[in-house]
Scaffold this active site. Structure first.
Site, PDB file in Angstrom:
ATOM      1  N   CYS A 223      32.220  28.173  48.343  1.00  0.00           N
ATOM      2  CA  CYS A 223      32.410  28.717  49.698  1.00  0.00           C
ATOM      3  C   CYS A 223      31.396  29.794  50.081  1.00  0.00           C
ATOM      4  O   CYS A 223      30.914  30.535  49.239  1.00  0.00           O
ATOM      5  CB  CYS A 223      33.807  29.276  49.883  1.00  0.00           C
ATOM      6  SG  CYS A 223      35.127  28.145  49.462  1.00  0.00           S
TER       7      CYS A 223
ATOM      8  N   ARG B 136      26.559  26.511  50.143  1.00  0.00           N
ATOM      9  CA  ARG B 136      27.622  26.925  49.222  1.00  0.00           C
ATOM     10  C   ARG B 136      28.875  26.066  49.359  1.00  0.00           C
ATOM     11  O   ARG B 136      29.784  26.138  48.527  1.00  0.00           O
ATOM     12  CB  ARG B 136      27.989  28.390  49.465  1.00  0.00           C
ATOM     13  CG  ARG B 136      26.845  29.342  49.282  1.00  0.00           C
ATOM     14  CD  ARG B 136      27.302  30.746  49.508  1.00  0.00           C
ATOM     15  NE  ARG B 136      28.139  31.214  48.430  1.00  0.00           N
ATOM     16  CZ  ARG B 136      27.697  31.864  47.366  1.00  0.00           C
ATOM     17  NH1 ARG B 136      26.434  32.143  47.242  1.00  0.00           N
ATOM     18  NH2 ARG B 136      28.526  32.250  46.428  1.00  0.00           N
TER      19      ARG B 136
ATOM     20  N   TRP C 297      34.340  24.849  50.386  1.00  0.00           N
ATOM     21  CA  TRP C 297      34.195  23.806  49.361  1.00  0.00           C
ATOM     22  C   TRP C 297      35.593  23.655  48.779  1.00  0.00           C
ATOM     23  O   TRP C 297      36.061  24.503  48.024  1.00  0.00           O
ATOM     24  CB  TRP C 297      33.200  24.271  48.302  1.00  0.00           C
ATOM     25  CG  TRP C 297      32.748  23.192  47.367  1.00  0.00           C
ATOM     26  CD1 TRP C 297      31.655  22.392  47.510  1.00  0.00           C
ATOM     27  CD2 TRP C 297      33.353  22.811  46.133  1.00  0.00           C
ATOM     28  NE1 TRP C 297      31.566  21.539  46.443  1.00  0.00           N
ATOM     29  CE2 TRP C 297      32.584  21.767  45.589  1.00  0.00           C
ATOM     30  CE3 TRP C 297      34.498  23.237  45.426  1.00  0.00           C
ATOM     31  CZ2 TRP C 297      32.899  21.156  44.375  1.00  0.00           C
ATOM     32  CZ3 TRP C 297      34.813  22.621  44.233  1.00  0.00           C
ATOM     33  CH2 TRP C 297      34.018  21.586  43.714  1.00  0.00           C
TER      34      TRP C 297
ATOM     35  N   ASN D 289      36.722  33.518  49.159  1.00  0.00           N
ATOM     36  CA  ASN D 289      35.984  32.691  48.201  1.00  0.00           C
ATOM     37  C   ASN D 289      36.518  33.038  46.820  1.00  0.00           C
ATOM     38  O   ASN D 289      36.563  34.216  46.456  1.00  0.00           O
ATOM     39  CB  ASN D 289      34.477  32.994  48.277  1.00  0.00           C
ATOM     40  CG  ASN D 289      33.692  32.291  47.171  1.00  0.00           C
ATOM     41  OD1 ASN D 289      34.145  31.277  46.641  1.00  0.00           O
ATOM     42  ND2 ASN D 289      32.540  32.824  46.836  1.00  0.00           N
ATOM     43  N   GLY D 290      36.918  32.017  46.062  1.00  0.00           N
ATOM     44  CA  GLY D 290      37.470  32.272  44.734  1.00  0.00           C
ATOM     45  C   GLY D 290      38.716  31.436  44.545  1.00  0.00           C
ATOM     46  O   GLY D 290      39.001  30.538  45.340  1.00  0.00           O
TER      47      GLY D 290
ATOM     48  N   GLU E 205      16.330  16.270  32.972  1.00  0.00           N
ATOM     49  CA  GLU E 205      16.239  16.862  34.299  1.00  0.00           C
ATOM     50  C   GLU E 205      15.977  15.794  35.363  1.00  0.00           C
ATOM     51  O   GLU E 205      16.585  15.810  36.432  1.00  0.00           O
ATOM     52  CB  GLU E 205      15.139  17.941  34.305  1.00  0.00           C
ATOM     53  CG  GLU E 205      14.881  18.581  35.647  1.00  0.00           C
ATOM     54  CD  GLU E 205      16.108  19.173  36.319  1.00  0.00           C
ATOM     55  OE1 GLU E 205      17.136  19.366  35.659  1.00  0.00           O
ATOM     56  OE2 GLU E 205      16.049  19.408  37.542  1.00  0.00           O
TER      57      GLU E 205
ATOM     58  N   LYS F 205      18.562  15.070  38.550  1.00  0.00           N
ATOM     59  CA  LYS F 205      18.033  15.215  39.915  1.00  0.00           C
ATOM     60  C   LYS F 205      18.298  13.948  40.702  1.00  0.00           C
ATOM     61  O   LYS F 205      18.773  13.987  41.820  1.00  0.00           O
ATOM     62  CB  LYS F 205      16.535  15.501  39.829  1.00  0.00           C
ATOM     63  CG  LYS F 205      15.960  16.339  40.909  1.00  0.00           C
ATOM     64  CD  LYS F 205      16.104  17.829  40.745  1.00  0.00           C
ATOM     65  CE  LYS F 205      17.423  18.305  40.254  1.00  0.00           C
ATOM     66  NZ  LYS F 205      17.531  19.649  39.864  1.00  0.00           N
TER      67      LYS F 205
ATOM     68  N   GLU G 155      22.220  13.254  41.297  1.00  0.00           N
ATOM     69  CA  GLU G 155      22.979  14.156  42.170  1.00  0.00           C
ATOM     70  C   GLU G 155      22.679  13.950  43.642  1.00  0.00           C
ATOM     71  O   GLU G 155      23.537  14.174  44.484  1.00  0.00           O
ATOM     72  CB  GLU G 155      22.781  15.628  41.790  1.00  0.00           C
ATOM     73  CG  GLU G 155      21.453  16.216  42.112  1.00  0.00           C
ATOM     74  CD  GLU G 155      21.336  17.692  41.722  1.00  0.00           C
ATOM     75  OE1 GLU G 155      22.285  18.443  41.973  1.00  0.00           O
ATOM     76  OE2 GLU G 155      20.287  18.077  41.178  1.00  0.00           O
TER      77      GLU G 155
ATOM     78  N   HIS H 182      19.954   1.886  19.644  1.00  0.00           N
ATOM     79  CA  HIS H 182      21.204   2.120  18.912  1.00  0.00           C
ATOM     80  C   HIS H 182      22.411   1.934  19.825  1.00  0.00           C
ATOM     81  O   HIS H 182      23.477   2.489  19.561  1.00  0.00           O
ATOM     82  CB  HIS H 182      21.174   3.512  18.278  1.00  0.00           C
ATOM     83  CG  HIS H 182      20.038   3.659  17.307  1.00  0.00           C
ATOM     84  ND1 HIS H 182      20.057   3.078  16.057  1.00  0.00           N
ATOM     85  CD2 HIS H 182      18.830   4.247  17.431  1.00  0.00           C
ATOM     86  CE1 HIS H 182      18.909   3.329  15.443  1.00  0.00           C
ATOM     87  NE2 HIS H 182      18.146   4.040  16.259  1.00  0.00           N
TER      88      HIS H 182
ATOM     89  N   LYS I 185      25.921  24.854  45.838  1.00  0.00           N
ATOM     90  CA  LYS I 185      24.789  25.470  45.164  1.00  0.00           C
ATOM     91  C   LYS I 185      25.200  26.429  44.058  1.00  0.00           C
ATOM     92  O   LYS I 185      24.574  26.497  43.024  1.00  0.00           O
ATOM     93  CB  LYS I 185      23.949  26.203  46.218  1.00  0.00           C
ATOM     94  CG  LYS I 185      22.674  26.819  45.700  1.00  0.00           C
ATOM     95  CD  LYS I 185      21.643  25.761  45.428  1.00  0.00           C
ATOM     96  CE  LYS I 185      20.358  26.315  44.872  1.00  0.00           C
ATOM     97  NZ  LYS I 185      19.586  25.277  44.191  1.00  0.00           N
TER      98      LYS I 185
END
Ligand code: F6R
Length: 615
Positions: A12, A37, A85, A109-110, A488, A492, A495, A511, A610
């Protein structure tokens, strides 16, 4: 064991304002800057002479703006805004913030962990409108409010377990915003236009470059004349002022279609800003960072702890440190490390890496490491962030604000910083001499220069990604440092393109995983390491023989037969250990263009945000 928060995430974005400007504009602009966010829903509360006017919308800030167009007659100089969020309760208007209860309007937020218990205890069930954990905070503040707002806030937070950053309006206290936080971040500033508070400085940068972090256990009071901190006794607390060097243009797209593309292109400058100030006579020097060599002298082992992309930068750091400094370096996923029983003592250097400096698992790991007596060093991008403040020592990366959810420039500057750290460690530990370090640094500089060459590949990469748009699964393979980079590349791509992808050490494929390679499955093979080049080519042949569509990345000089690849991208001839920086840029562009081609929201991929400020 250090414990914080609870399962679930809540990121958030928060903004609050009191001043001379029209509040709606300040709030909406701030929310646009904070949208990375969280972007499930958004809302603002405008304080007018008569009332507190709340407007909320499901969707992004654009949806909120459309609603606000119908309310242009609401004029206000004070208000609060939130971009959500979702965690507790679905994405609905009822669950969007601000929440109101009696005289109180609030954003949060939290996560309030004991909200269910409180909801039951106070017997006010019929008055709640949402499924959120937040609404009980508004209820409690209203319950305790008898004309003394700060008292009501203190009494409320005494009941809460979990994390919070609140901005609160009281219906009968015009044009004042009260704020308090625990764990979740809040920064504040007073500028010509008035007093501001936000989750991070990007929302305030249009007004000021000077700000302060709201300390825990203080109440921040915003009026049109001040942003003031009060302790429990109501005494004024002087803030520690911070300054950021970047300005509003750094937080805008500046003509690029997406923040991600802009940030990819900012890498040469970000690398330069991070490295240049720390070099003296061709040797990394951390005097200005106030990191004495003495902290490295007794180091016998290194733990690098981080999440996601930052952790992937750590994988590169491990290879470099072990090779050059000859001490064991382990990379730990922060969410695992914090609940493990790590073997750590005062001879352990724990390096925590974080762009935001707020990632909760990384922060908890840092606290655990400190508790166990390790020396801690943060590699952090956001100035004044919690991880930066709590680490014993900090090496700031100077990438400027990173707004796109997918991290790009933060990653390459983290690698470059780890390169510098490796060189300094090697100097102190005497595993490399000054001449060798001079040469190493020249190689790092060369690799930074090569980023510009990788950026020139943009049109060819864009064209190539046509072959990836319909892919269901995709594999990245590499050996050694290229394997670290594959991890990485894979995160990338998945996502932002939502294509399932995995990174494999190339020798490990047979394997098990090779059974997934069938006709047309894309394999992105990174083969920049001379020492294992022929092994890599054999591995590529193995997948090619099973029908894979191979996108190959090598150095220019490496000879490869055309039969082993479908597409081939190269980086210039540079030393093996320094290939990840320019090669990463190619992977970032692959992910970016694939996402764009698939018509997705590149900067705000679904379900992500983020800054991951709760577990
Ligand atoms: C991926 C990404 C994340 C972050 C991770 C850690 O593109 O951005 O994986 O790297 O959430 O975040 P910080 O570096 O802020 O601790």
């Amino acid at each position: 064991m250090v414990q914080m928060g609870r399962k679930g995430k809540n990121m958030c974005g928060i903004i609050g304002y009191s001043g001379r400007l029209e509040a709606r504009q300040v709030l909406v602009n701030g929310l646009e800057q904070l949208e990375y966010r969280g972007y499930d829903s958004a809302g603002i509360a405008q304080m007018t002479k008569q009332s507190v006017e709340v407007t909320k919308a499901v969707g992004n800030v654009g949806a909120l703006k459309r609603k606000l167009e119908k309310k242009e007659d609401v004029i206000s100089r004070c208000g609060i805004g939130h971009t959500r969020w979702a965690t507790h309760g679905g994405v609905t208007e009822e669950n969007a913030h601000p929440h109101q209860f009696g005289k109180v309007t609030l954003i949060h937020n939290g996560i309030i962990e004991n909200y269910k218990k409180i909801r039951e205890e106070y017997g006010k069930e019929q008055f709640f409108h949402s499924q959120t954990d937040t609404e009980i905070a508004a209820m409690l503040i209203d319950f305790f409010y008898d004309g003394n707002p700060e008292e009501a806030i203190w009494k409320t937070v005494a009941q809460l377990e979990g994390s919070y950053a609140f901005c609160i309006l009281f219906e009968d206290i015009p044009n004042v915003v009260y704020c308090i936080r625990r764990i979740s971040p809040l920064v504040a500033a007073y500028a010509e236009e008035g007093a501001f508070v936000a989750s991070d400085i990007t929302a305030l940068i249009a007004y000021t470059q000077d700000y302060f972090v709201v300390p825990e256990d203080t109440i921040l009071v915003l009026t049109d004349e001040k942003a003031e901190l009060h302790d429990r006794e109501g005494e004024i607390v002087e803030p520690d002022l911070l300054h950021v060097k970047w300005d509003l243009t750094a937080a805008q797209k500046n003509g690029y279609p997406h923040y991600m593309l802009k940030e990819i292109h900012e890498q040469p400058e970000a690398l330069h800003q991070t490295i240049a100030p720390r070099i003296k006579a061709g040797i990394p020097d951390f005097e200005e960072d106030q990191i004495p060599d003495s902290i490295f002298e007794s180091v016998q082992q290194i733990k690098i702890v981080a999440c996601g992309t930052a952790m992937h930068a750590g994988l590169i750091g491990k290879v470099l440190i072990e090779k050059r400094v000859r001490i064991p370096a382990e990379v730990e996923i922060a969410s695992e490390f914090r609940y493990a029983s790590p073997i750590i003592d005062q001879n352990t250097l724990v390096i925590v890496i974080s762009q935001s400096g707020e990632t909760i698992d990384t922060l908890a790991s840092l606290r655990l490491a400190k508790e166990l007596g390790a020396v801690t060093l943060g590699i952090v991008n956001v100035k004044g962030s919690t991880i930066a403040r709590e680490s014993d020592y900090v090496l700031y990366t100077h990438a400027g604000p990173e707004i796109a959810v997918a991290s790009t420039k933060a990653y390459t500057v983290q690698i470059a910083t780890l390169c510098l750290l490796t060189m300094r460690l090697a100097l102190v530990k005497k595993t490399l001499g000054r001449g060798e370090i001079n040469r190493d640094f020249a190689l790092l500089k060369e690799s930074m220069e090569c980023v510009k060459r990788s950026l020139l590949l943009d049109p060819q990469i864009q064209e190539m990604t046509a072959c990836l748009t319909e892919a269901k699964d995709l594999f990245f393979i590499g050996r050694g440092i290229d394997y670290a980079l594959s991890c990485e590349g894979s995160i990338k791509l998945k996502e932002i393109s939502y294509i399932h992808s995995e990174a494999y050490a190339a020798g490990e494929l047979k394997h098990g995983t090779i059974s997934l390679i069938t006709e047309g499955v894309p394999v992105i093979a990174i083969a920049t390491q001379e020492s294992v080049f022929s092994k890599m080519i054999s591995n590529i042949r193995e997948v090619k023989a099973r029908g894979a569509l191979v996108i190959l990345i090598t150095k220019e000089s490496m000879q490869v037969e055309e039969s082993v690849f479908d597409y081939h991208f190269t980086i210039p001839e540079i030393a093996d250990d320094y290939t990840p920086i320019p090669a990463a840029v190619i992977l970032q562009l692959i992910a970016y263009h694939t996402s764009v081609r698939r018509g997705l929201n590149v900067d705000q991929p679904r379900n992500l945000a983020k800054s991951v400020t709760v577990e």
